[in-house]
Design an enzyme around this catalytic site. Structure first.
Site, PDB file in Angstrom:
ATOM      1  N   ASN A   1     -13.195   6.674   9.589  1.00 42.71           N
ATOM      2  CA  ASN A   1     -12.029   6.037  10.057  1.00 42.71           C
ATOM      3  C   ASN A   1     -11.383   6.502  11.205  1.00 42.71           C
ATOM      4  O   ASN A   1     -10.893   6.043  12.151  1.00 42.71           O
ATOM      5  CB  ASN A   1     -11.169   5.222   8.971  1.00 42.71           C
ATOM      6  CG  ASN A   1     -11.613   4.227   8.276  1.00 42.71           C
ATOM      7  OD1 ASN A   1     -12.268   3.173   8.879  1.00 42.71           O
ATOM      8  ND2 ASN A   1     -11.605   4.115   6.778  1.00 42.71           N
TER       9      ASN A   1
ATOM     10  N   GLU B   1      -0.918  10.083   0.860  1.00 39.95           N
ATOM     11  CA  GLU B   1      -1.336   9.913  -0.532  1.00 39.95           C
ATOM     12  C   GLU B   1      -0.731  11.125  -1.154  1.00 39.95           C
ATOM     13  O   GLU B   1      -0.845  12.186  -0.832  1.00 39.95           O
ATOM     14  CB  GLU B   1      -2.963   9.970  -0.279  1.00 39.95           C
ATOM     15  CG  GLU B   1      -3.466   9.689  -1.729  1.00 39.95           C
ATOM     16  CD  GLU B   1      -5.101   9.538  -1.586  1.00 39.95           C
ATOM     17  OE1 GLU B   1      -5.854   9.718  -2.397  1.00 39.95           O
ATOM     18  OE2 GLU B   1      -5.365   9.727  -0.169  1.00 39.95           O
TER      19      GLU B   1
ATOM     20  N   GLU C   1       0.895  -1.085   0.043  1.00 36.01           N
ATOM     21  CA  GLU C   1       0.043  -0.096   0.062  1.00 36.01           C
ATOM     22  C   GLU C   1       0.921   1.161   0.005  1.00 36.01           C
ATOM     23  O   GLU C   1       0.387   2.235  -0.664  1.00 36.01           O
ATOM     24  CB  GLU C   1      -0.900   0.271   1.120  1.00 36.01           C
ATOM     25  CG  GLU C   1      -1.871  -1.189   1.252  1.00 36.01           C
ATOM     26  CD  GLU C   1      -2.960  -1.062   0.194  1.00 36.01           C
ATOM     27  OE1 GLU C   1      -3.219  -0.088  -0.463  1.00 36.01           O
ATOM     28  OE2 GLU C   1      -3.450  -2.051  -0.181  1.00 36.01           O
TER      29      GLU C   1
END
Length: 312
Positions: free
Chosen positions: A212, A174, A165
Site C-alpha cells: 500500500n 498503530e 479506525e
C-alpha cells in the site's frame, strides 16, 4: 492475512480495522490530481509545496454564472472556466481547468472547521483541519460530486471511518508494536527498503503494508515506500493516504467507497470496501452497528440525513 490489526478497544467499542488489500487501478475519473513534493515536518503542520503559489481568486459561488475564462478558487486551487457554467463544482466536471495551488483562499469544503472540531473533540493535535484541506486537491471529486446532500454524506462517511479506525483521531500510529513486522511482504520485488518493521498502520485509517505504501506513494508522487514515516510526520500526507484508499481502492468490496456514496449504494458498502466479510454479512454485527451509529452522529453534526443502505 493482509489486513490492519484492530486498535485497542477504547470506550467499550471493539474497533475492527480496515482491510487494505491491493486492488486494480480505479477509473480515471477518480485518479488523483498531481501532488506537489512534500517535505516532512517533525510534528504537526501542513505539507509544504515545493513550488511557488499564487493568490487565490474568489471562491466559486453556486448562485453565480461564469463565462469562459472566469476564474474561481476551490480547495485552495484556482480554476478557469472553459465555457459558460453555473452550479458545477471545480474538479467534479470537465468545464473547469485546474490552474494550480493558490494562497489566501477560503475553504469551501462541505465540512467547516467548527464541525470538524465537534466531530473530533478529543483528537490528537497532529490531525489538523488544515492538513485535511491541504490533501483535498489530490482527489477533487471527493465530497464534491452530486447534490449538496450527497457531498455531505460522502464527507460524513469518510470521517466516520477515520473516527472509528483511529479511535476519534486519538492515534497517529498503530500501538501494538509487536505486529509491526507482519506488515512487510518480502515476496514483492521491491521488498521493504525502509525495514521489515517500517510499514505499520498510520494515519486516519491506520494505513499499512509495504504494497500500500508503494502503490499509494506512486499515485501521489511521494516516495512512501522508502519513507513511510511521512504518514506520521505530515498531517496532509496522513490524510492523503486515507483519501487514496477511499477514492481508488475497492478492498474486499465491489466498488470504491467514493463510488458507493455518490452512486447511491450507501454507507454500508463503504464498510464492505474496508473490511468485507470481517464485518459484513454477519461477520461482526456489533462493529457494523457502531460504525452506523457514528455515521448517524456525524451526519447529524453536518445537518443532513444519513440516507438508506446503512448496513452491510
Amino acid at each position: 492475512m493482509n489486513r490492519i490489526k484492530s486498535l485497542l478497544a477504547v470506550l467499550g467499542v471493539a474497533a475492527a480495522t480496515a482491510v487494505l488489500l491491493p486492488t486494480t487501478a480505479s477509473a480515471s475519473a477518480n485518479a488523483p490530481a498531481p501532488v506537489a513534493e512534500f517535505v516532512p515536518a517533525p510534528t504537526s503542520g501542513s505539507a509544504t509545496a515545493s513550488v511557488a503559489e499564487t493568490a487565490c481568486a474568489p471562491v466559486r459561488s453556486s448562485a453565480t454564472s461564469y463565462a469562459a475564462g472566469g476564474v474561481v478558487s476551490h480547495h485552495e486551487r484556482n480554476w478557469t472556466a472553459k465555457w459558460w457554467t453555473r452550479n458545477e463544482n471545480p474538479g467534479s466536471t470537465t468545464v473547469w481547468a485546474d490552474q494550480g495551488a493558490c494562497t489566501g483562499g477560503v475553504s469551501d469544503f462541505v465540512v467547516s472547521e467548527e464541525q470538524f472540531d465537534r466531530i473530533f473533540p478529543d483528537r490528537n493535535p497532529f490531525y489538523t483541519y488544515q492538513g485535511l484541506i491541504d490533501a483535498l486537491h489530490a482527489y477533487p471529486r471527493f465530497a464534491n460530486t452530486g447534490t449538496p446532500v450527497t457531498r455531505a454524506r460522502e464527507a460524513a462517511a469518510f470521517l466516520t471511518h477515520a473516527d472509528f479506525e483511529s479511535v476519534g483521531l486519538r492515534y497517529v500510529k498503530e500501538i501494538n508494536e509487536a505486529n509491526y513486522w507482519r506488515k512487510c511482504d518480502y515476496s514483492l520485488p521491491y521488498g521493504c527498503p525502509a525495514g521489515r518493521t517500517a510499514y505499520y498502520g498510520r494515519g486516519p485509517i491506520m494505513f499499512s503494508w509495504n504494497f500500500n505504501y508503494k502503490t499509494a506513494g506512486d499515485a501521489l508522487g511521494i516516495d512512501l515506500l522508502h519513507n513511510p514515516w511521512l504518514v506520521e510526520q505530515d498531517p496532509a500526507v496522513a490524510w492523503l493516504t486515507a483519501l487514496w484508499y477511499w477514492n481508488t481502492q475497492n478492498g474486499p468490496g465491489t466498488m470504491t467507497s467514493h463510488d458507493a456514496m455518490v452512486g447511491g449504494a450507501g454507507f454500508g458498502e463503504t464498510i464492505r470496501s474496508l473490511n468485507g466479510a470481517l464485518e459484513c454479512g454477519g461477520g461482526n454485527p456489533e462493529s457494523v452497528a457502531a460504525r452506523v451509529a457514528a455515521y448517524e452522529r456525524i451526519t447529524g453534526i453536518l445537518g443532513t440525513a444519513p440516507g438508506s443502505g446503512l448496513s452491510c
